[in-house]
Motif scaffolding. Structure first.
Motif, short mmCIF file in Angstrom:
data_model
loop_
_atom_site.label_atom_id
_atom_site.label_comp_id
_atom_site.label_asym_id
_atom_site.label_seq_id
_atom_site.Cartn_x
_atom_site.Cartn_y
_atom_site.Cartn_z
N GLY A 226 41.84 -31.45 -33.02
CA GLY A 226 41.20 -32.37 -31.92
C GLY A 226 42.36 -32.50 -30.72
O GLY A 226 41.86 -33.37 -29.83
N PHE A 227 43.37 -31.98 -31.03
CA PHE A 227 44.39 -32.08 -29.95
C PHE A 227 44.00 -31.34 -28.70
O PHE A 227 43.54 -30.56 -28.62
CB PHE A 227 45.78 -31.30 -30.43
N VAL A 228 44.12 -31.94 -27.47
CA VAL A 228 43.87 -31.57 -25.99
C VAL A 228 45.29 -31.41 -25.71
O VAL A 228 45.39 -30.42 -24.85
CB VAL A 228 42.99 -32.09 -25.21
N ASP A 229 46.35 -31.99 -25.88
CA ASP A 229 47.50 -31.97 -25.32
C ASP A 229 48.49 -32.53 -26.26
O ASP A 229 48.09 -32.85 -27.39
CB ASP A 229 47.94 -32.56 -24.12
N GLU A 230 49.75 -32.56 -26.18
CA GLU A 230 50.92 -32.98 -27.18
C GLU A 230 50.46 -34.35 -27.68
O GLU A 230 50.86 -34.67 -29.05
CB GLU A 230 52.18 -33.04 -26.55
N VAL A 231 50.13 -35.26 -26.67
CA VAL A 231 49.88 -36.60 -27.46
C VAL A 231 48.30 -37.18 -27.51
O VAL A 231 48.22 -38.33 -27.62
CB VAL A 231 50.69 -37.68 -26.39
N THR A 232 47.49 -36.22 -27.25
CA THR A 232 45.99 -36.66 -26.91
C THR A 232 45.15 -35.95 -28.10
O THR A 232 44.99 -34.57 -28.05
CB THR A 232 45.44 -36.37 -25.57
N VAL A 233 44.53 -36.85 -29.01
CA VAL A 233 43.41 -36.48 -30.06
C VAL A 233 42.12 -36.76 -29.44
O VAL A 233 41.72 -38.05 -29.56
CB VAL A 233 43.91 -36.67 -31.34
N VAL A 234 40.96 -35.95 -29.59
CA VAL A 234 39.80 -36.67 -28.89
C VAL A 234 38.61 -36.58 -29.83
O VAL A 234 37.75 -36.96 -29.70
CB VAL A 234 39.40 -35.79 -27.51
N ALA A 235 38.97 -36.04 -31.09
CA ALA A 235 38.00 -35.82 -31.97
C ALA A 235 38.47 -35.60 -33.21
O ALA A 235 39.76 -35.13 -33.40
CB ALA A 235 36.88 -34.72 -31.52
N PRO A 236 37.80 -35.84 -34.43
CA PRO A 236 38.46 -35.52 -35.73
C PRO A 236 38.09 -34.12 -36.18
O PRO A 236 37.46 -33.75 -36.78
CB PRO A 236 37.52 -36.50 -36.75
N GLY A 237 39.08 -33.23 -35.59
CA GLY A 237 39.00 -31.80 -35.50
C GLY A 237 39.70 -31.40 -36.81
O GLY A 237 40.27 -31.98 -37.68
N ILE A 238 39.47 -30.27 -37.37
CA ILE A 238 40.09 -29.59 -38.54
C ILE A 238 41.14 -28.46 -38.38
O ILE A 238 41.36 -28.14 -37.07
CB ILE A 238 38.84 -29.12 -39.33
N ASN A 239 41.76 -28.08 -39.17
CA ASN A 239 42.70 -26.89 -38.94
C ASN A 239 41.92 -25.62 -39.29
O ASN A 239 41.99 -25.17 -40.22
CB ASN A 239 43.96 -27.24 -39.72
N GLY A 240 41.42 -25.12 -38.21
CA GLY A 240 40.79 -23.87 -38.30
C GLY A 240 41.54 -22.60 -37.54
O GLY A 240 40.66 -21.76 -37.27
N LYS A 241 42.84 -22.63 -37.53
CA LYS A 241 43.40 -21.67 -36.58
C LYS A 241 43.51 -20.33 -37.33
O LYS A 241 43.82 -20.53 -38.43
CB LYS A 241 44.77 -22.11 -36.14
N LEU A 242 43.29 -19.38 -36.87
CA LEU A 242 43.62 -17.78 -37.24
C LEU A 242 45.27 -17.62 -36.89
O LEU A 242 45.71 -17.96 -35.85
CB LEU A 242 42.84 -17.02 -36.56
N SER A 243 45.97 -17.24 -37.86
CA SER A 243 47.35 -17.07 -37.73
C SER A 243 47.74 -15.75 -37.10
O SER A 243 46.60 -15.04 -36.85
CB SER A 243 47.90 -16.87 -39.09
N GLU A 244 48.73 -15.69 -36.42
CA GLU A 244 49.29 -14.51 -35.90
C GLU A 244 49.29 -13.12 -36.93
O GLU A 244 48.68 -12.07 -36.43
CB GLU A 244 50.89 -14.60 -35.44
N PHE A 245 49.43 -13.44 -38.15
CA PHE A 245 49.39 -12.35 -39.06
C PHE A 245 47.92 -11.75 -38.96
O PHE A 245 47.60 -10.56 -38.82
CB PHE A 245 49.62 -12.72 -40.48
N ASN A 246 46.81 -12.53 -39.07
CA ASN A 246 45.35 -12.17 -39.21
C ASN A 246 44.74 -11.52 -37.71
O ASN A 246 44.38 -10.71 -37.66
CB ASN A 246 44.59 -13.33 -39.53
#
Ligand code: PLP
Length: 382
Positions: A226-246
């Motif tokens: 839910g981060f939009v910048d370093e100090v702002t979280v706008v929603a209860p987001g999840i960690n769904g990021k794809l890694s550089e390896f993948n």
């Protein structure tokens, strides 16, 4: 007829014995090493690094879609797609799919309502959707099962009439085109999976195809807590990021995927020629009005075949040929769903019958002709 054998190393792997319904397609390892060297040099491992950005762009170009957001897997992408559109209440979906489809509703506190499938496409039957709509219904979650397109026009008409969102589970539909356009460009969002067993894999991975930049940005935030910048979280987001390896693997796989699909097509055509006309064997989805990715080769083992489906499955297994009963059991038969009124078999007669008859035959680029011929001979000779 003389057929060239696939790559020797793959062939040897097959000769070790067991032939499964699929085998992950990988590029030559030597081609991947330079990507790894770049990752080791840059120390950028994730969080939208250079390979992630490049893969996102090249994949959107390859698929012919305007925007997409990469994910760590298809399931987290499904969960996030429903969250991104603020879907609540009830959604209409198919029982004839992989369990993650309906689980994505439960993860959002949404009640899945199962609607039966069309006997020809084995996808959600649009004619049965309207009677399942209630005041709580907010969305439809169909699946392009086996990569065979849903009746997207009929589904959109219903969605427009009742003001519902449409999210396609397109986990099987990588690269599938219909009427010159990507099947993933339909609906409000489409979700892809790059799991090891899919036509296109990044070991694990997935994506949400988005219609516009604004939706993509919202989804990009949701997959990063839910981060939009370093100090702002706008929603209860999840960690769904794809890694550089993948992402790096995805870039390399893109170079090979057309060849892999072409090889799958040859296998599908050989099955089709050999099994068409065999009494009691029905080949699913042979329509040529879309560009198939041949991710699956499903057949229905009907009453007038010499054996029932499970007996044929056992017969193949006894020869180390492991077909799969996708999708059996139905999602609606699992304990967390079977109490729902819509999960009752009487509500789902086509799906219930299909789950008893279906068998997906081995199909993957490295499948040797001799092994495929053994599958065919066992089916034809029963
Ligand atoms: C594979 C699959 C998923 C889940 O994708 P993952 O990347 O494995 O999380 C969802 N729906 C369907 C229909 C699938 O086949």
């Amino acid at each position: 007829m003389q057929r060239p054998e696939p790559d020797v190393a793959y062939h040897r792997a097959n000769m070790l014995g067991k032939i499964h319904v699929t085998q992950p397609h990988l590029p030559p390892l030597a081609e991947f090493l330079p990507y790894l060297e770049q990752i080791w040099a840059s120390k950028t491992l994730t969080n939208g690094g250079p390979f992630h950005q490049q893969f996102e762009k090249e994949l959107a170009d390859y698929l012919g879609v305007p925007y997409l957001s990469l994910f760590t897997n298809g399931t987290i992408a499904l969960v996030t797609a429903l969250q991104a559109l603020r879907v609540t209440g009830e959604i209409i979906t198919t029982p004839y799919s992989f369990v993650a489809t309906a689980h994505s509703a439960l993860w959002n506190g949404i009640k899945p309502v199962f609607v039966d499938i069309d006997p020809h496409t084995l996808n959600l039957d649009p004619n049965k959707v309207e009677s399942a709509i209630t005041p709580q219904t907010t969305a439809i979650l169909p699946v392009h099962c086996y990569g065979h397109p849903c009746d997207v026009d009929a589904i959109q008409r219903i969605a427009d009439l009742y003001n519902l969102r449409v999210i396609y589970d397109a986990a099987h539909a990588f690269g599938v085109h219909r009427q010159g356009a990507s099947i993933a460009s339909h609906g409000d969002l489409s979700v892809l999976s790059f799991h090891a067993t899919k036509v296109f894999n990044t070991f694990e991975g997935g994506a949400i195809v988005c219609p516009d930049a604004k939706t993509k940005h919202r989804i990009d935030h949701l997959k990063n807590f839910g981060f939009v910048d370093e100090v702002t979280v706008v929603a209860p987001g999840i960690n769904g990021k794809l890694s550089e390896f993948n992402a790096a693997l995805g870039l390399l796989q893109l170079k090979h995927v057309d060849g892999a699909i072409a090889r799958r097509k040859e296998i599908a055509e050989l099955y089709l020629g050999a099994l068409t006309g065999v009494r009691g064997i029905h080949v699913v989805g042979t329509s040529s009005d879309f560009r198939n990715n041949h991710g699956y080769f499903p057949i229905l083992v009907q009453e007038d075949y010499a054996l029932n489906r499970d007996a044929l499955y056992e017969k193949l297994s006894a020869s180390n040929l492991f077909a799969r009963r996708y999708f059996h059991p139905l999602i609606s038969e699992f304990p967390m769903y079977r109490g729902l009124p819509s999960a009752q078999p009487a509500n789902l007669p086509v799906a219930t019958r299909t789950a008893r008859q279906v068998l997906c035959l081995p199909i993957f680029p490295a499948l040797a002709w001799a092994d495929q011929q053994r599958v065919i001979d066992l089916i034809v000779g029963a």
